[in-house]
Design a protein around this motif. Structure first.
Motif, short mmCIF file in Angstrom:
data_model
loop_
_atom_site.label_atom_id
_atom_site.label_comp_id
_atom_site.label_asym_id
_atom_site.label_seq_id
_atom_site.Cartn_x
_atom_site.Cartn_y
_atom_site.Cartn_z
N ALA A 125 2.98 -5.02 2.94
CA ALA A 125 4.03 -4.01 3.12
C ALA A 125 3.41 -2.63 2.94
O ALA A 125 2.35 -2.47 2.33
N VAL A 126 4.10 -1.63 3.48
CA VAL A 126 3.70 -0.24 3.27
C VAL A 126 4.79 0.45 2.46
O VAL A 126 5.96 0.08 2.52
N GLY A 127 4.37 1.46 1.68
CA GLY A 127 5.30 2.14 0.79
C GLY A 127 5.31 3.63 0.97
O GLY A 127 4.67 4.36 0.20
N PRO A 128 6.03 4.14 1.97
CA PRO A 128 6.11 5.60 2.14
C PRO A 128 7.08 6.23 1.16
O PRO A 128 8.04 5.59 0.70
N SER A 129 6.85 7.50 0.83
CA SER A 129 7.85 8.25 0.07
C SER A 129 9.03 8.50 1.00
O SER A 129 8.92 8.42 2.23
N LEU B 80 0.87 -1.18 0.00
CA LEU B 80 0.00 0.00 0.00
C LEU B 80 0.90 1.22 0.00
O LEU B 80 1.62 1.48 0.97
N LEU B 81 0.89 1.96 -1.10
CA LEU B 81 1.72 3.15 -1.24
C LEU B 81 1.01 4.36 -0.66
O LEU B 81 -0.22 4.41 -0.61
N TYR C 86 8.68 -0.55 1.85
CA TYR C 86 9.20 -0.25 0.51
C TYR C 86 9.22 1.27 0.41
O TYR C 86 8.17 1.92 0.54
N CYS C 87 10.39 1.87 0.20
CA CYS C 87 10.49 3.33 0.19
C CYS C 87 10.86 3.85 -1.19
O CYS C 87 11.72 3.29 -1.87
N TRP C 88 10.22 4.91 -1.61
CA TRP C 88 10.46 5.51 -2.93
C TRP C 88 10.59 7.03 -2.80
O TRP C 88 10.07 7.58 -1.83
N THR C 89 11.21 7.71 -3.70
CA THR C 89 12.20 7.29 -4.66
C THR C 89 13.53 7.75 -4.06
O THR C 89 13.72 8.96 -3.87
#
Length: 250
Positions: free
Chosen positions: A189-193, A169-170, A215-218
């Motif tokens: 999983a979670v996807g923070p910036s 989930l972003l 999961y981290c971006w970018t």
């Protein structure tokens, strides 16, 4: 704690045009552990790797992806004038990831919303993964594909239809990712910036306490790579996979 694994964001997109086969091939040669792509449906039902609603920014043509056929979109150049590139389909990218024999590579597929096709996007993605035999992994650790979205409803649809497939989930809000949304949809999983992670470094520990990876971006700056390493982020998405791998190895 292991080092974060490196995901090539739209391929090695700082060096080559995003979402092109050449960008992903370069990312693999540079040691990427995962490949990230955005997918959209064409008018005739094909999944193509395009971030924007239109192809205006990433090609020499113009048009809305969902209003165009695959054949029409393939008339444009997605590379450079000197090195032209064809529009990349999800099937071609899956084939590339699975054919890479030097190491197992995960494919991170992001579905875009809102779109005119709604839930059909997730259905088509799951059908594509099923054709390649990677929609029902034995466990999240052995999965070759991960489906991601900023849409909680999209993540829920994937979890409901393919419960063994990892999902992310972003979001750009720590409150959204750490609240009931991720729990309700069953995201693994979670996807923070990276901006959210800087402001809320406890996001990783909170996710881990709930049994979720991060999961981290970018993540393109060295200081942010080090922050992700210190916090225990599982996956970092970057436009510079080779450089990031080198930083993590030093």
């Amino acid at each position: 704690m292991r080092e974060p694994l490196v995901v090539a964001h739209r391929g090695a997109s700082a060096a080559l045009p995003e979402h092109t086969l050449a960008a992903y091939e370069l990312a693999l040669r540079e040691g990427a552990d995962g490949l990230e792509c955005d997918v959209r449906l064409t008018r005739d039902g094909h999944l193509v790797c395009v971030h924007d609603r239109t192809v205006d920014r990433t090609s020499d043509g113009s048009g809305v992806v969902s209003e165009s056929t695959l054949a029409e979109l393939r008339e444009f150049n997605y590379g450079t004038p000197d090195v032209p590139a064809e529009l990349l389909t999800l099937d071609t990218l899956v084939e590339l990831a699975l054919s890479w024999t030097e190491r197992p590579v995960k494919l991170f597929v992001e579905t875009k919303h809102p779109v005119r096709f709604g839930s059909l996007v997730e259905s088509k993605v799951l059908a594509a993964l099923a054709r390649f035999g990677i929609s029902t992994p034995a466990s999240a650790a052995h999965a070759r594909a991960v489906v991601m979205s900023f849409s909680a409803a999209a993540v829920w649809r994937v979890r409901r239809s393919a419960p063994l497939l990892p999902t992310v989930l972003l979001g750009e809000s720590a409150r959204y990712l750490g609240g009931s949304a991720a729990t309700t949809v069953g995201a693994t999983a979670v996807g923070p910036s990276v901006k959210t992670l800087r402001e809320h470094p406890d996001t990783v520990d909170k996710a881990a306490a709930a049994g979720r990876a991060t999961y981290c971006w970018t993540v393109d700056d060295r200081a942010d790579v080090e922050l992700c390493r210190e916090l225990g982020v599982g996956w970092v998405a970057t436009n510079h996979p080779g450089r990031t791998k080198n930083w993590l190895a030093s």
